[in-house]
Each structure stands twice: as structure tokens, then as C-alpha cells.
Design a protein around this motif. Structure first.
Motif, PDB file in Angstrom:
ATOM      1  N   HIS A 174      42.838   5.196  23.844  1.00  0.00           N
ATOM      2  CA  HIS A 174      42.156   4.027  24.406  1.00  0.00           C
ATOM      3  C   HIS A 174      41.307   4.408  25.619  1.00  0.00           C
ATOM      4  CE1 HIS A 174      45.037   0.734  22.651  1.00  0.00           C
ATOM      5  NE2 HIS A 174      44.207   1.219  21.747  1.00  0.00           N
ATOM      6  N   LEU A 175      41.843   5.249  26.481  1.00  0.00           N
ATOM      7  CA  LEU A 175      41.059   5.677  27.649  1.00  0.00           C
ATOM      8  C   LEU A 175      39.793   6.407  27.206  1.00  0.00           C
ATOM      9  CD1 LEU A 175      43.836   6.950  30.099  1.00  0.00           C
ATOM     10  CD2 LEU A 175      42.553   4.813  30.241  1.00  0.00           C
ATOM     11  N   HIS A 176      39.919   7.232  26.186  1.00  0.00           N
ATOM     12  CA  HIS A 176      38.774   7.972  25.643  1.00  0.00           C
ATOM     13  C   HIS A 176      37.718   7.001  25.096  1.00  0.00           C
ATOM     14  CE1 HIS A 176      36.434  10.967  23.600  1.00  0.00           C
ATOM     15  NE2 HIS A 176      36.856  10.644  22.388  1.00  0.00           N
ATOM     16  N   ALA A 177      38.175   5.965  24.372  1.00  0.00           N
ATOM     17  CA  ALA A 177      37.240   4.987  23.792  1.00  0.00           C
ATOM     18  C   ALA A 177      36.643   4.086  24.867  1.00  0.00           C
ATOM     19  CB  ALA A 177      37.961   4.147  22.751  1.00  0.00           C
ATOM     20  N   ARG A 178      37.463   3.684  25.830  1.00  0.00           N
ATOM     21  CA  ARG A 178      37.023   2.757  26.883  1.00  0.00           C
ATOM     22  C   ARG A 178      35.938   3.386  27.749  1.00  0.00           C
ATOM     23  NH1 ARG A 178      39.974  -1.613  29.141  1.00  0.00           N
ATOM     24  NH2 ARG A 178      39.150  -2.276  31.159  1.00  0.00           N
ATOM     25  N   THR A 179      36.008   4.706  27.920  1.00  0.00           N
ATOM     26  CA  THR A 179      35.018   5.429  28.729  1.00  0.00           C
ATOM     27  C   THR A 179      33.896   5.983  27.857  1.00  0.00           C
ATOM     28  OG1 THR A 179      36.346   7.464  28.603  1.00  0.00           O
ATOM     29  CG2 THR A 179      36.706   6.027  30.514  1.00  0.00           C
ATOM     30  N   ILE A 180      33.819   5.533  26.637  1.00  0.00           N
ATOM     31  CA  ILE A 180      32.769   5.898  25.665  1.00  0.00           C
ATOM     32  C   ILE A 180      32.643   7.418  25.546  1.00  0.00           C
ATOM     33  CG2 ILE A 180      30.509   5.203  24.773  1.00  0.00           C
ATOM     34  CD1 ILE A 180      32.225   2.852  25.759  1.00  0.00           C
ATOM     35  N   GLY A 181      33.792   8.053  25.290  1.00  0.00           N
ATOM     36  CA  GLY A 181      33.790   9.474  24.971  1.00  0.00           C
ATOM     37  C   GLY A 181      34.215  10.401  26.086  1.00  0.00           C
ATOM     38  N   LYS A 182      34.464   9.859  27.271  1.00  0.00           N
ATOM     39  CA  LYS A 182      34.979  10.709  28.361  1.00  0.00           C
ATOM     40  C   LYS A 182      36.502  10.797  28.243  1.00  0.00           C
ATOM     41  CE  LYS A 182      31.154   9.423  31.410  1.00  0.00           C
ATOM     42  NZ  LYS A 182      30.770   8.734  32.669  1.00  0.00           N
ATOM     43  N   HIS A 211      50.892   6.419  24.316  1.00  0.00           N
ATOM     44  CA  HIS A 211      50.382   6.176  22.966  1.00  0.00           C
ATOM     45  C   HIS A 211      49.209   7.118  22.736  1.00  0.00           C
ATOM     46  CE1 HIS A 211      51.825   1.778  22.082  1.00  0.00           C
ATOM     47  NE2 HIS A 211      52.814   2.626  22.202  1.00  0.00           N
ATOM     48  N   VAL A 212      49.071   7.586  21.508  1.00  0.00           N
ATOM     49  CA  VAL A 212      47.946   8.464  21.209  1.00  0.00           C
ATOM     50  C   VAL A 212      47.646   8.429  19.714  1.00  0.00           C
ATOM     51  CG1 VAL A 212      49.322  10.580  20.876  1.00  0.00           C
ATOM     52  CG2 VAL A 212      46.985  10.747  21.757  1.00  0.00           C
ATOM     53  N   SER A 213      46.385   8.648  19.389  1.00  0.00           N
ATOM     54  CA  SER A 213      45.921   8.713  18.000  1.00  0.00           C
ATOM     55  C   SER A 213      44.508   9.267  18.037  1.00  0.00           C
ATOM     56  CB  SER A 213      45.909   7.312  17.364  1.00  0.00           C
ATOM     57  OG  SER A 213      44.918   6.509  17.997  1.00  0.00           O
ATOM     58  N   GLY A 214      43.932   9.514  16.866  1.00  0.00           N
ATOM     59  CA  GLY A 214      42.488   9.645  16.815  1.00  0.00           C
ATOM     60  C   GLY A 214      41.886   8.258  16.992  1.00  0.00           C
ATOM     61  N   ILE A 215      40.587   8.204  17.301  1.00  0.00           N
ATOM     62  CA  ILE A 215      40.001   6.882  17.536  1.00  0.00           C
ATOM     63  C   ILE A 215      38.494   6.892  17.267  1.00  0.00           C
ATOM     64  CG2 ILE A 215      39.480   7.179  20.012  1.00  0.00           C
ATOM     65  CD1 ILE A 215      40.853   4.286  20.274  1.00  0.00           C
ATOM     66  N   ASN A 218      32.496   2.640  19.868  1.00  0.00           N
ATOM     67  CA  ASN A 218      31.059   2.504  20.092  1.00  0.00           C
ATOM     68  C   ASN A 218      30.827   2.141  21.553  1.00  0.00           C
ATOM     69  OD1 ASN A 218      31.663  -0.230  20.319  1.00  0.00           O
ATOM     70  ND2 ASN A 218      30.721  -0.817  18.373  1.00  0.00           N
ATOM     71  N   GLU A 219      29.666   1.577  21.854  1.00  0.00           N
ATOM     72  CA  GLU A 219      29.328   1.296  23.256  1.00  0.00           C
ATOM     73  C   GLU A 219      30.206   0.204  23.869  1.00  0.00           C
ATOM     74  OE1 GLU A 219      27.031  -1.527  20.737  1.00  0.00           O
ATOM     75  OE2 GLU A 219      27.409   0.643  20.686  1.00  0.00           O
ATOM     76  N   LYS A 220      30.978  -0.508  23.040  1.00  0.00           N
ATOM     77  CA  LYS A 220      31.896  -1.535  23.563  1.00  0.00           C
ATOM     78  C   LYS A 220      33.338  -1.047  23.616  1.00  0.00           C
ATOM     79  CE  LYS A 220      29.024  -5.406  22.064  1.00  0.00           C
ATOM     80  NZ  LYS A 220      28.947  -6.639  21.228  1.00  0.00           N
ATOM     81  N   GLY A 221      33.529   0.218  23.248  1.00  0.00           N
ATOM     82  CA  GLY A 221      34.875   0.783  23.287  1.00  0.00           C
ATOM     83  C   GLY A 221      35.480   0.928  21.905  1.00  0.00           C
ATOM     84  N   GLU A 222      36.775   0.744  21.817  1.00  0.00           N
ATOM     85  CA  GLU A 222      37.544   0.993  20.603  1.00  0.00           C
ATOM     86  C   GLU A 222      37.075   0.160  19.419  1.00  0.00           C
ATOM     87  OE1 GLU A 222      42.172   0.495  19.029  1.00  0.00           O
ATOM     88  OE2 GLU A 222      41.537  -0.447  20.906  1.00  0.00           O
ATOM     89  N   LEU A 223      37.010   0.816  18.253  1.00  0.00           N
ATOM     90  CA  LEU A 223      36.799   0.126  16.980  1.00  0.00           C
ATOM     91  C   LEU A 223      38.094   0.134  16.159  1.00  0.00           C
ATOM     92  CD1 LEU A 223      33.240   1.430  16.044  1.00  0.00           C
ATOM     93  CD2 LEU A 223      33.851  -0.890  16.765  1.00  0.00           C
ATOM     94  N   HIS A 224      38.612   1.340  15.882  1.00  0.00           N
ATOM     95  CA  HIS A 224      39.898   1.428  15.179  1.00  0.00           C
ATOM     96  C   HIS A 224      40.449   2.844  15.308  1.00  0.00           C
ATOM     97  CE1 HIS A 224      37.894   3.499  11.805  1.00  0.00           C
ATOM     98  NE2 HIS A 224      36.963   2.573  11.889  1.00  0.00           N
ATOM     99  N   HIS A 225      41.734   2.976  14.987  1.00  0.00           N
ATOM    100  CA  HIS A 225      42.409   4.262  15.066  1.00  0.00           C
ATOM    101  C   HIS A 225      42.037   5.148  13.873  1.00  0.00           C
ATOM    102  CE1 HIS A 225      45.876   2.516  17.726  1.00  0.00           C
ATOM    103  NE2 HIS A 225      44.702   2.506  18.330  1.00  0.00           N
ATOM    104  N   LEU A 226      42.082   6.449  14.118  1.00  0.00           N
ATOM    105  CA  LEU A 226      41.843   7.457  13.081  1.00  0.00           C
ATOM    106  C   LEU A 226      42.954   8.499  13.142  1.00  0.00           C
ATOM    107  CD1 LEU A 226      38.043   8.192  13.715  1.00  0.00           C
ATOM    108  CD2 LEU A 226      38.960   6.887  11.786  1.00  0.00           C
ATOM    109  N   ASN A 227      43.066   9.296  12.098  1.00  0.00           N
ATOM    110  CA  ASN A 227      43.893  10.498  12.187  1.00  0.00           C
ATOM    111  C   ASN A 227      43.200  11.503  13.103  1.00  0.00           C
ATOM    112  OD1 ASN A 227      45.660   9.337  10.295  1.00  0.00           O
ATOM    113  ND2 ASN A 227      44.475  10.182   8.591  1.00  0.00           N
TER     114      ASN A 227
END
Length: 271
Positions: A174-182, A211-215, A218-227
């Protein structure tokens, strides 16, 4: 030591909690998060049975409170209902032996962020008053969408203001998605851990809930989890940072393949 487990029943188990616990033991995983995301629907008797069975099989439990929680709702009755849902989750989690309870706190609704913070803090104060009798910790999750309350700073500040019953659930995806890739390198992961220790003390990194997963985002953050292997999330450096900084606690994998990625992490950590 870090414990590794799955968000809910492993995919390779029959769809009941007892089969899930047995399957995790067979796989040499350590933990499972009870998913109360659509409501707390188990009885006190079954909760006690789960507690006994998990202890017998040496599986540590946590839980996830219902998704229908918004402690910053524009409607007062929805805030009160959200508080009651958290308290009910705490009651059943206590009986089940699930100490850590993950909570999605709410949304900004285009309001001033300080006002939102205070609204959520005041709601959580009411929760804390009601759950003192339970052996549980409410884990406020870092959230993946920028419309959601739950930045790292916000979550740590809540823990600082309201602890020890309110602590963070650090969702690195989530942190990775929320910061748009950071927040996706060894140094950035170390910085997150340092921030936790600086605000909450060394004991906080000896009792983490992650919590952790692939993710996908987009520019608004999380879309969905991935492997993991379908995502750009740098899980290898995360495990290296956690190990180098001697972080202890529980890691719950939320990848779609659940136990496969949980095992990937555990084997990486120990090897």
C-alpha cells in the motif's frame, strides 16, 4: 523472529478455518489472519475452538475487521456503527486468540486532513475505552489509495497519541502504491522501519504487524493486489531490510496466490 502467514484460508485448503490451520502447518507456515471483512459471523463457542486448534498446531492468529468501517463518515450513525463493528471484532478476536486486529480507518471526503485525523482519533478513543478488557491491539493499516486516510505519518501519529491499544499495520505494498511507485528500495524500506522506531520506540519494531503483496496502481494509488512476480514490488529488498534491522512480529501475505508468496518470503528470510 518473523512469522509468515496468509490473509485468510490458504487456496490449497478446504474453505474452513480448521482446514486452513492444518494446511498452514503442513506447509510450515506460521500464521493466519481471520478475515472478518464481510462481518463477524462466528460464535463464541467456535471462536474458542479455533483458539484451541490454532494453539495445538502452533499457528499464530490475527484478524481483519469488516470493510464497512469509516470513522470519518459524513453520517454520525455510520461512525457509531463502525465503532461497534471494531468492538465486536475485538471481542471475537480475543476469544479466538487473535491479538492483532487490522482496521481500515476511513476516507478523507475532501475534508481538511487535520480535521479528519481528529475525527478518527476521537472515534478510536471510544474504541479503546471499550476494549481494555480484551487481549487485543487495534492495528490501523497504511492504505493504498490517496483518497483513504492512512499515510505512514498518520498511522504512526495515531499510535503515538493513543497507544498501546492502537498500533500500526504497515502494508508495504500500500505504501508503494500510495506514493505512486516510491518506497520500493532497501534504503526506503529501512527509512520506514526507522520512522516506526523513532516515533514508537524500539519495542514497536519487535512487535510489528505487516501486510504485503504485489500490487498494481495508477496516479490515484492502489488498484488491486498481484502476485509478487507479476508486480514491480521489490519484496527481496524488503525482506533484507527487515532481517538486517532485526524486525520481529508477523507478516501476512495478501497476494492472490496467498501461501505461495508467503512461502517465497519465508524461504527468502531464512535462506
Amino acid at each position: 523472529m518473523l512469522l509468515f502467514g496468509t490473509a485468510g484460508i490458504p487456496n490449497s485448503a478446504k474453505k474452513d478455518t480448521f482446514s486452513g490451520i492444518l494446511r498452514l502447518r503442513e506447509l510450515n507456515l506460521d500464521a493466519m489472519e481471520l478475515e472478518f471483512v464481510h462481518g463477524v459471523k462466528i460464535s463464541h463457542i467456535n471462536a474458542q475452538k479455533i483458539n484451541t486448534f490454532a494453539n495445538k498446531n502452533n499457528i499464530s492468529l490475527s484478524s481483519h475487521a469488516p470493510y464497512y468501517i469509516n470513522l470519518n463518515s459524513l453520517e454520525k450513525e455510520k461512525i457509531e456503527a463502525s465503532i461497534l463493528r471494531i468492538i465486536k471484532t475485538a471481542e471475537i478476536s480475543h476469544i479466538s486468540g487473535a491479538r492483532n486486529i487490522v482496521v481500515h480507518p476511513g476516507y478523507y471526503h475532501n475534508m481538511d486532513k487535520l480535521e479528519v485525523y481528529n475525527n478518527i482519533k476521537n472515534a478510536l478513543k471510544k474504541v479503546v475505552q471499550e476494549i481494555e478488557k480484551y487481549n487485543v491491539v487495534i492495528r490501523i493499516e497504511t492504505m493504498g489509495k490517496i483518497s483513504q486516510f492512512g499515510s505512514l505519518e498518520e498511522v504512526l501519529n495515531l499510535s503515538q497519541d493513543l497507544g498501546p491499544k492502537i498500533m500500526p499495520c504497515i502494508d508495504f505494498a500500500h505504501l508503494h502504491a500510495r506514493t505512486i511507485g516510491k518506497i520500493n528500495s532497501y534504503n526506503e524500506f529501512c527509512k520506514v522501519i526507522d520512522d516506526i522506531q523513532h516515533k514508537l520506540g524500539k519495542e514497536a519494531i519487535k512487535d510489528v504487524h505487516i501486510h504485503v503483496s504485489g500490487i498494481k496502481y495508477n496516479e490515484k494509488g492502489e488498484l488491486h493486489h498481484l502476485n509478487f512476480k507479476e508486480s514491480d514490488f521489490n519484496y527481496i529488498d524488503l525482506i533484507k531490510a527487515l532481517k538486517d534491522l532485526e524486525v520481529e512480529g508477523m507478516i501476512i501475505c495478501e497476494s492472490p496466490n496467498l501461501e505461495e508468496d508467503a512461502l517465497l518470503l519465508k524461504n527468502l528470510y531464512h535462506n
